[in-house]
Design a protein around this motif. Structure first.
Motif, PDB file in Angstrom:
ATOM      1  N   MET A   1       0.892  -1.323  -0.124  1.00 25.02           N
ATOM      2  CA  MET A   1      -0.075  -0.116   0.227  1.00 25.02           C
ATOM      3  C   MET A   1       0.808   0.882   0.285  1.00 25.02           C
ATOM      4  N   GLU A   2       0.520   2.062  -1.113  1.00 27.94           N
ATOM      5  CA  GLU A   2       1.615   3.506  -0.662  1.00 27.94           C
ATOM      6  C   GLU A   2       1.004   5.033  -0.721  1.00 27.94           C
ATOM      7  N   THR A   3       1.647   5.214  -0.034  1.00 21.93           N
ATOM      8  CA  THR A   3       0.595   6.957   0.892  1.00 21.93           C
ATOM      9  C   THR A   3       1.426   7.914   0.800  1.00 21.93           C
ATOM     10  N   ARG A   4       1.246   8.883  -0.097  1.00 23.26           N
ATOM     11  CA  ARG A   4       1.848   9.674  -0.098  1.00 23.26           C
ATOM     12  C   ARG A   4       2.086  10.780   1.459  1.00 23.26           C
ATOM     13  N   VAL A   5       3.677  11.231   2.180  1.00 25.03           N
ATOM     14  CA  VAL A   5       3.785  11.564   2.968  1.00 25.03           C
ATOM     15  C   VAL A   5       4.228  12.912   3.304  1.00 25.03           C
ATOM     16  N   HIS A   6       4.791  13.665   4.170  1.00 23.83           N
ATOM     17  CA  HIS A   6       4.798  15.198   4.059  1.00 23.83           C
ATOM     18  C   HIS A   6       6.824  14.749   4.699  1.00 23.83           C
ATOM     19  N   VAL A   7       7.614  15.266   4.190  1.00 16.52           N
ATOM     20  CA  VAL A   7       9.386  15.057   4.553  1.00 16.52           C
ATOM     21  C   VAL A   7       9.468  15.285   5.326  1.00 16.52           C
ATOM     22  N   LEU A   8       8.938  15.961   6.283  1.00 15.32           N
ATOM     23  CA  LEU A   8       9.065  16.084   7.879  1.00 15.32           C
ATOM     24  C   LEU A   8       8.528  15.350   8.409  1.00 15.32           C
ATOM     25  N   ASP A   9       7.500  14.702   7.624  1.00 12.72           N
ATOM     26  CA  ASP A   9       7.103  12.988   8.908  1.00 12.72           C
ATOM     27  C   ASP A   9       7.781  11.478   8.044  1.00 12.72           C
ATOM     28  N   LEU A  10       8.597  11.616   7.258  1.00 15.06           N
ATOM     29  CA  LEU A  10       9.803  10.577   7.390  1.00 15.06           C
ATOM     30  C   LEU A  10      10.188   9.981   8.628  1.00 15.06           C
ATOM     31  N   LYS A  11      10.422   8.590   8.932  1.00 17.37           N
ATOM     32  CA  LYS A  11      11.384   8.370   9.857  1.00 17.37           C
ATOM     33  C   LYS A  11      12.083   7.093   9.371  1.00 17.37           C
ATOM     34  N   TRP A  65       3.357   0.350  10.695  1.00 19.23           N
ATOM     35  CA  TRP A  65       2.832   2.527  10.124  1.00 19.23           C
ATOM     36  C   TRP A  65       1.498   2.498   9.639  1.00 19.23           C
ATOM     37  N   SER A  66       0.565   1.807  10.456  1.00 13.17           N
ATOM     38  CA  SER A  66      -1.360   2.304   9.928  1.00 13.17           C
ATOM     39  C   SER A  66      -1.099   3.672  10.780  1.00 13.17           C
ATOM     40  N   ASN A  67       0.055   4.367  11.652  1.00 15.66           N
ATOM     41  CA  ASN A  67      -1.017   5.842  11.372  1.00 15.66           C
ATOM     42  C   ASN A  67      -1.019   6.689  10.644  1.00 15.66           C
ATOM     43  N   LEU A  68       0.070   5.782   9.190  1.00 16.51           N
ATOM     44  CA  LEU A  68       0.675   6.597   8.177  1.00 16.51           C
ATOM     45  C   LEU A  68      -0.853   6.276   7.197  1.00 16.51           C
ATOM     46  N   ALA A  69      -1.727   5.103   7.499  1.00 12.23           N
ATOM     47  CA  ALA A  69      -2.427   5.406   6.272  1.00 12.23           C
ATOM     48  C   ALA A  69      -3.373   5.461   6.774  1.00 12.23           C
ATOM     49  N   ALA A  70      -4.435   6.287   6.765  1.00 12.69           N
ATOM     50  CA  ALA A  70      -5.279   6.972   7.343  1.00 12.69           C
ATOM     51  C   ALA A  70      -6.766   5.881   7.110  1.00 12.69           C
TER      52      ALA A  70
END
Length: 455
Positions: A1-11, A65-70
């Motif tokens: 599954m792919e999702t768009r993330v702001h670079v400041l939220d990357l880990k 990473w479920s928190n990133l997948a709304a």
């Protein structure tokens, strides 16, 4: 599954699959990578605002990473509803395997004209699109394969020396002799490509002509293996690699030893080596048509600026395009009269720079994945201060190769070098994870990798 993330939220641990700008506009050598170092994160924040991450290929999978997948709710593995169970993603390795097969099939369809609608070379290219994809999942240990590879490499060198002597005298060997050499190369590449790839970095650098032929065959075989071609197709790639430039034996020695730029007349003469190679192959019975095509087309270029036919893009054919990339790479990484050998990563950067002009972008990307960021034979320093030599790659986690560690943190040789596979996330005595710190130049700390690998 792919999702768009702001670079400041990357880990760390996320798999970055797409950027918000072309890859070639960034310092990242590979398209798609696992975020593992602060340096990677810093570069992403410098060049991008948003990136796309593939949660299924990130460490820990989607659940991690479920928190990133709304709105994503993990489905238990034992869910017994047959309709919903089809939505459960397969295990990571199987999913990666399916994705890999699909990518390779699409690549073949592209060159067959099935995606572009082109009818050029339709019958031959179409048949190649239907060749089954073979994923070579099993690999022997490189330490086990290396002694066998040394014998095969030595036999190949002796064959090419004999072949070139014969060709100069208009005496041509039987195809059976070449096929035996190729069969041995194929078997070694299938068992573990890293052994022969390592030997390409350890060869004597005063015999460019036949060493270039052997290197080209080895890289074409490794490339073909990476692209999932079955053994019969690999044999064609290997034979073509050995014979790509055999026609140069018909050219004047002073032309081959030229150190400056060719005059227009000299360049026209140099280009005749392609026809000379085809003439030599015509004297050998049973040479596959695909081999003749590769020899004929390995100087064709993506934008049509190559020779001898001025073919463009997919019309060059997938094997001809592969041969052009490999021929250029092996030339760049070899010592020549007019140029020092470039490190593998510099040669790859040049191939990226030249893609869409000289080389097919999709194949350049695949070749870079095949070779890896840290080529086998590269000397590297670890975060512990130890020094090792890369002896194996990990296709997905490219910053975690397999190493032979030869120097301690004090830069003194170990009495007995040991192997270290970074994919296993080893830790130092202080509990911190061991990682690559930097690539070292040739000859650093007076290291000669040949002392560790050549008999």
């Amino acid at each position: 599954m792919e999702t768009r993330v702001h670079v400041l939220d990357l880990k760390s641990g996320l798999y970055v699959s797409e950027l918000d700008r072309p890859w070639l506009d960034t310092p990242f050598l590979m398209q798609g990578f696992l975020l593992e170092t602060p340096q990677q994160l810093e570069l992403l924040r410098e060049h991008c605002e948003y990136v796309t991450v593939d949660l299924s290929r990130s460490l820990g999978g989607i659940a991690q990473w479920s928190n990133l997948a709304a709105g994503l709710k993990p489905i238990p593995d034992n869910f017994d509803n047959p309709v919903l169970s089809a939505l459960i993603p397969p295990p990571a390795k199987e999913r990666e395997r399916r994705e890999r097969i699909n990518i390779l099939r699409e690549l073949r369809r592209l060159f067959s004209g099935m995606l572009s609608g082109s009818n050029n070379n339709a019958s031959a290219a179409g048949s190649r699109a239907n060749i089954p994809v073979v994923l070579y999942d099993h690999e022997d240990k490189v330490e086990v394969e290396l002694p066998k590879a040394q014998r095969i490499h030595r036999d190949s060198r002796e064959f090419m020396q004999s072949m070139m002597r014969s060709a100069r005298q208009d005496l041509y060997p039987k195809i059976e002799e070449a096929n035996q050499v190729v069969n041995d190369l194929v078997e070694s590449i299938v068992r573990n490509p890293n052994a022969l790839l390592l030997l390409t970095q350890l060869k004597d650098r005063d015999q460019y002509s036949y060493s270039h032929s052997i290197d080209t065959a080895i890289y074409l075989l490794a490339f073909g293996r990476h692209l999932g071609y079955p053994i019969e197709e690999l044999k064609k790639l290997g034979l073509a690699g050995l014979m790509l430039d055999i026609g140069k034996v018909k050219l004047p020695t002073e032309l081959l030893n030229r150190t400056g730029r060719f005059t227009q007349g000299e360049f026209m003469l140099m280009k005749t080596h392609v026809q000379h190679s085809l003439d030599i192959l015509a004297q050998m019975e049973g040479v596959p048509i695909d081999v003749l095509d590769m020899v004929a087309r390995h100087h064709e270029r993506y934008d049509g600026s190559g020779y001898p036919y001025g073919l463009k893009a997919e019309d060059i054919g997938i094997f001809g395009s592969m041969a052009g990339i490999v021929d250029c790479f092996t030339a760049l990484t070899s010592e020549r009269n007019y140029s020092d050998a470039k490190p593998a990563h510099e040669a790859l950067q040049l191939l990226y720079k030249w893609s869409e002009k000289y080389f097919h972008p999709a194949l350049v990307e695949q070749f870079a994945q095949c070779v890896g960021i840290f080529h086998v034979g590269t000397v590297v320093e670890l975060s512990t201060g130890e020094v090792g030599i890369v002896i194996g790659q990990n296709r997905v986690r490219r910053l975690k190769p397999k190493l032979m560690v030869i120097l301690g943190s004090d830069k003194k040789p170990y009495a007995k070098p040991h192997t270290l596979d970074l994919i296993n996330n080893p830790t130092a005595p202080n509990g911190l994870p061991i990682s690559l710190r930097r690539e070292l130049s040739r000859g650093a700390y007076n290291i000669d990798p040949r002392e560790y690998f050549l008999e």
